[in-house]
Design a protein around this motif. Structure first.
Motif, PDB file in Angstrom:
ATOM      1  N   ASN A 280     -18.111  13.247  -7.674  1.00 10.84           N
ATOM      2  CA  ASN A 280     -18.283  12.211  -8.703  1.00 10.84           C
ATOM      3  C   ASN A 280     -19.373  11.241  -8.267  1.00 10.84           C
ATOM      4  O   ASN A 280     -19.665  11.101  -7.060  1.00 10.84           O
ATOM      5  N   VAL A 281     -19.980  10.607  -9.236  1.00 13.42           N
ATOM      6  CA  VAL A 281     -21.125   9.724  -8.986  1.00 13.42           C
ATOM      7  C   VAL A 281     -20.839   8.342  -9.552  1.00 13.42           C
ATOM      8  O   VAL A 281     -19.922   8.151 -10.351  1.00 13.42           O
ATOM      9  N   ALA A 282     -21.642   7.388  -9.137  1.00 20.64           N
ATOM     10  CA  ALA A 282     -21.530   6.036  -9.670  1.00 20.64           C
ATOM     11  C   ALA A 282     -21.849   6.041 -11.170  1.00 20.64           C
ATOM     12  O   ALA A 282     -22.656   6.855 -11.644  1.00 20.64           O
ATOM     13  N   HIS A 283     -21.217   5.149 -11.893  1.00 23.62           N
ATOM     14  CA  HIS A 283     -21.379   5.097 -13.351  1.00 23.62           C
ATOM     15  C   HIS A 283     -22.660   4.329 -13.693  1.00 23.62           C
ATOM     16  O   HIS A 283     -22.666   3.212 -14.211  1.00 23.62           O
ATOM     17  N   LYS A 284     -23.816   4.969 -13.363  1.00 25.08           N
ATOM     18  CA  LYS A 284     -25.126   4.350 -13.569  1.00 25.08           C
ATOM     19  C   LYS A 284     -26.091   5.397 -14.115  1.00 25.08           C
ATOM     20  O   LYS A 284     -25.922   6.597 -13.876  1.00 25.08           O
ATOM     21  N   PRO A 285     -27.127   4.979 -14.819  1.00 27.52           N
ATOM     22  CA  PRO A 285     -28.103   5.925 -15.361  1.00 27.52           C
ATOM     23  C   PRO A 285     -28.785   6.724 -14.244  1.00 27.52           C
ATOM     24  O   PRO A 285     -29.172   6.167 -13.207  1.00 27.52           O
ATOM     25  N   GLY A 286     -28.913   8.032 -14.455  1.00 22.89           N
ATOM     26  CA  GLY A 286     -29.682   8.877 -13.546  1.00 22.89           C
ATOM     27  C   GLY A 286     -28.920   9.399 -12.352  1.00 22.89           C
ATOM     28  O   GLY A 286     -29.453  10.223 -11.590  1.00 22.89           O
ATOM     29  N   THR A 287     -27.674   8.964 -12.139  1.00 27.13           N
ATOM     30  CA  THR A 287     -26.964   9.374 -10.917  1.00 27.13           C
ATOM     31  C   THR A 287     -26.611  10.860 -10.925  1.00 27.13           C
ATOM     32  O   THR A 287     -26.623  11.504  -9.867  1.00 27.13           O
ATOM     33  N   LEU A 288     -26.311  11.431 -12.086  1.00 29.15           N
ATOM     34  CA  LEU A 288     -25.995  12.863 -12.133  1.00 29.15           C
ATOM     35  C   LEU A 288     -27.242  13.692 -11.819  1.00 29.15           C
ATOM     36  O   LEU A 288     -27.180  14.661 -11.055  1.00 29.15           O
ATOM     37  N   PHE A 289     -28.380  13.284 -12.390  1.00 27.25           N
ATOM     38  CA  PHE A 289     -29.639  13.979 -12.097  1.00 27.25           C
ATOM     39  C   PHE A 289     -29.955  13.930 -10.604  1.00 27.25           C
ATOM     40  O   PHE A 289     -30.323  14.927  -9.990  1.00 27.25           O
ATOM     41  N   GLN A 290     -29.811  12.747 -10.017  1.00 24.00           N
ATOM     42  CA  GLN A 290     -30.088  12.591  -8.588  1.00 24.00           C
ATOM     43  C   GLN A 290     -29.153  13.439  -7.732  1.00 24.00           C
ATOM     44  O   GLN A 290     -29.559  13.998  -6.709  1.00 24.00           O
ATOM     45  N   ALA A 291     -27.882  13.570  -8.175  1.00 24.05           N
ATOM     46  CA  ALA A 291     -26.917  14.359  -7.415  1.00 24.05           C
ATOM     47  C   ALA A 291     -27.267  15.847  -7.430  1.00 24.05           C
ATOM     48  O   ALA A 291     -27.148  16.540  -6.419  1.00 24.05           O
ATOM     49  N   LEU A 292     -27.728  16.338  -8.575  1.00 22.20           N
ATOM     50  CA  LEU A 292     -28.003  17.771  -8.724  1.00 22.20           C
ATOM     51  C   LEU A 292     -29.394  18.169  -8.234  1.00 22.20           C
ATOM     52  O   LEU A 292     -29.664  19.359  -8.016  1.00 22.20           O
ATOM     53  N   GLU A 293     -30.282  17.204  -8.057  1.00 19.34           N
ATOM     54  CA  GLU A 293     -31.667  17.505  -7.677  1.00 19.34           C
ATOM     55  C   GLU A 293     -31.786  18.341  -6.401  1.00 19.34           C
ATOM     56  O   GLU A 293     -32.597  19.274  -6.350  1.00 19.34           O
ATOM     57  N   PRO A 294     -30.984  18.086  -5.349  1.00 22.94           N
ATOM     58  CA  PRO A 294     -31.108  18.915  -4.139  1.00 22.94           C
ATOM     59  C   PRO A 294     -30.810  20.395  -4.389  1.00 22.94           C
ATOM     60  O   PRO A 294     -31.417  21.257  -3.735  1.00 22.94           O
ATOM     61  N   LEU A 295     -29.903  20.695  -5.309  1.00 24.07           N
ATOM     62  CA  LEU A 295     -29.612  22.093  -5.623  1.00 24.07           C
ATOM     63  C   LEU A 295     -30.822  22.737  -6.295  1.00 24.07           C
ATOM     64  O   LEU A 295     -31.171  23.895  -6.010  1.00 24.07           O
ATOM     65  N   TYR A 296     -31.472  21.970  -7.175  1.00 24.23           N
ATOM     66  CA  TYR A 296     -32.672  22.477  -7.846  1.00 24.23           C
ATOM     67  C   TYR A 296     -33.792  22.719  -6.836  1.00 24.23           C
ATOM     68  O   TYR A 296     -34.442  23.780  -6.851  1.00 24.23           O
TER      69      TYR A 296
END
Length: 359
Positions: A280-296
């Motif tokens: 789970n991520v902080a409830h802020k804009p862009g946090t999901l993208f930032q979390a998944l970026e290393p997998l990409y």
């Protein structure tokens, strides 16, 4: 060919049968010795079992690989049980598609414990009432099984996914009657009624459709009630001794459910490995993208991403992600390390083989 020729051929078959029997006894004896060497270690190794069956299917020149796969699945299942009996928890009652998945992945020589829902499967594994649990994760027509994901989110840390397999869902019309003309009532779970809507309209437009709690319970009713039938799986029909009047009656030909096998230890690495994580991520804009970026950036192929409500935090979510790769690979290690610095919580649910036997 004379009767004397047939007699001699049959005597040769009997001799071959005896030789096969002696070889099977030798295999069982060797399996016992392997079990003694393993001690308290798990006797179930899905990667090893797939390697054995695939090698034998590739070796045969005369036999149907499907026959070889089914035969050695049961031989391995029996040898595994000789080493140490395995208790498996799944959603019941007997004859359910979860039960069918157990037989498909583990063979018939396991002790099956039937429970009501995925949470109880996790509970049985957690409390060591069962060594392995089998739970549905996703269906091609109905989508994600949310109750399984929710149960995993609250399960203890020692439980992980040790294998994954797909079960084709083939629906049959089963009955004590001999012909469809004698059927006046059809019992099944509401989902199969929806999946067979066109077939029922075409072939049994006069029959009353009566919903039940499960397809296997429908088979149980059809066993005792005259002029009735059940829409169920082949295993349920066999267990209740019903005649299969028609099979493959679902309107859409490809219908399959993905199942997880769960246990209290990580699976051995294999070539066809997937990894599942929860974060789970902080409830802020862009946090999901930032979390998944290393997998990409690591070039890892995502096969599932699913959000679920975060208990106690209204309108916040945790995420389940599946991707191809093993936690032992360097690029996966680096990607997960980068993710941990960007999320509030990350849990690896398991790296595990995809169980693919010839059907």
């Amino acid at each position: 060919m004379s009767s004397q020729d047939i007699y001699h051929l049959r005597k040769q078959i009997e001799s071959v049968d005896e030789e096969v029997l002696r070889l099977l006894e030798r295999r069982v004896d060797l399996a016992k010795k392997v079990g003694e060497v393993k001690g308290d270690a798990s006797v179930y190794d899905p990667s090893r079992e797939m390697e054995i069956i695939e090698r034998l299917c590739n070796l045969t020149k005369e036999l149907d690989p499907k026959f070889v796969s089914l035969l050695f699945r049961e031989i391995i299942s029996f040898c595994r049980a000789v080493q140490k009996p395995i208790k498996v928890a799944c959603m019941g009652p007997k004859g359910s598609f979860s039960h069918e998945a157990v037989v498909s992945f583990l063979g018939r020589f396991v002790d099956v414990v039937f429970v009501e829902n995925p949470a109880e499967v996790f509970d049985h594994v957690s409390k060591e009432k069962a060594g392995i649990g089998v739970v549905p994760v996703e269906n091609t027509t109905e989508g994600t099984v949310y109750s399984t994901l929710d149960a995993f989110a609250t399960a203890e840390q020692s439980i992980s996914v040790i294998g994954e397999g797909q079960l084709p869902i083939r629906l049959a019309l089963a009955s004590e009657e001999k012909t469809m003309a004698d059927i006046e009532e059809v019992y099944s779970h509401p989902q199969p009624f929806g999946q067979c809507r066109n077939w029922l309209h075409k072939n049994l437009p006069w029959a009353r459709q009566i919903p039940t709690s499960s397809t296997s319970y429908a088979a149980k009713i059809a066993k005792t009630k005259k002029k009735s039938a059940a829409i169920c799986g082949r295993l349920a029909a066999e267990l209740y001794g019903l005649n299969i009047l028609d099979e493959g009656i679902e309107d859409h030909p490809y219908n399959a459910t993905r199942f997880w096998l769960i246990g209290r230890a990580f699976a051995r690495s294999s070539e066809r490995c997937k990894t599942s994580i929860l974060f789970n991520v902080a409830h802020k804009p862009g946090t999901l993208f930032q979390a998944l970026e290393p997998l990409y950036k690591a070039g890892l192929n995502l096969t599932l991403i699913q959000s679920r409500p975060l208990p106690g935090n209204p309108f916040e979510y945790f995420f389940f992600v599946d991707f191809e790769g093993d936690v032992g690979e360097e690029k996966v290690k680096e990607a997960l390390a980068a993710m941990r610095s960007r999320v509030e919580r990350l849990r690896v649910l398991g790296s595990y083989p995809q169980i693919k036997f010839i059907k």
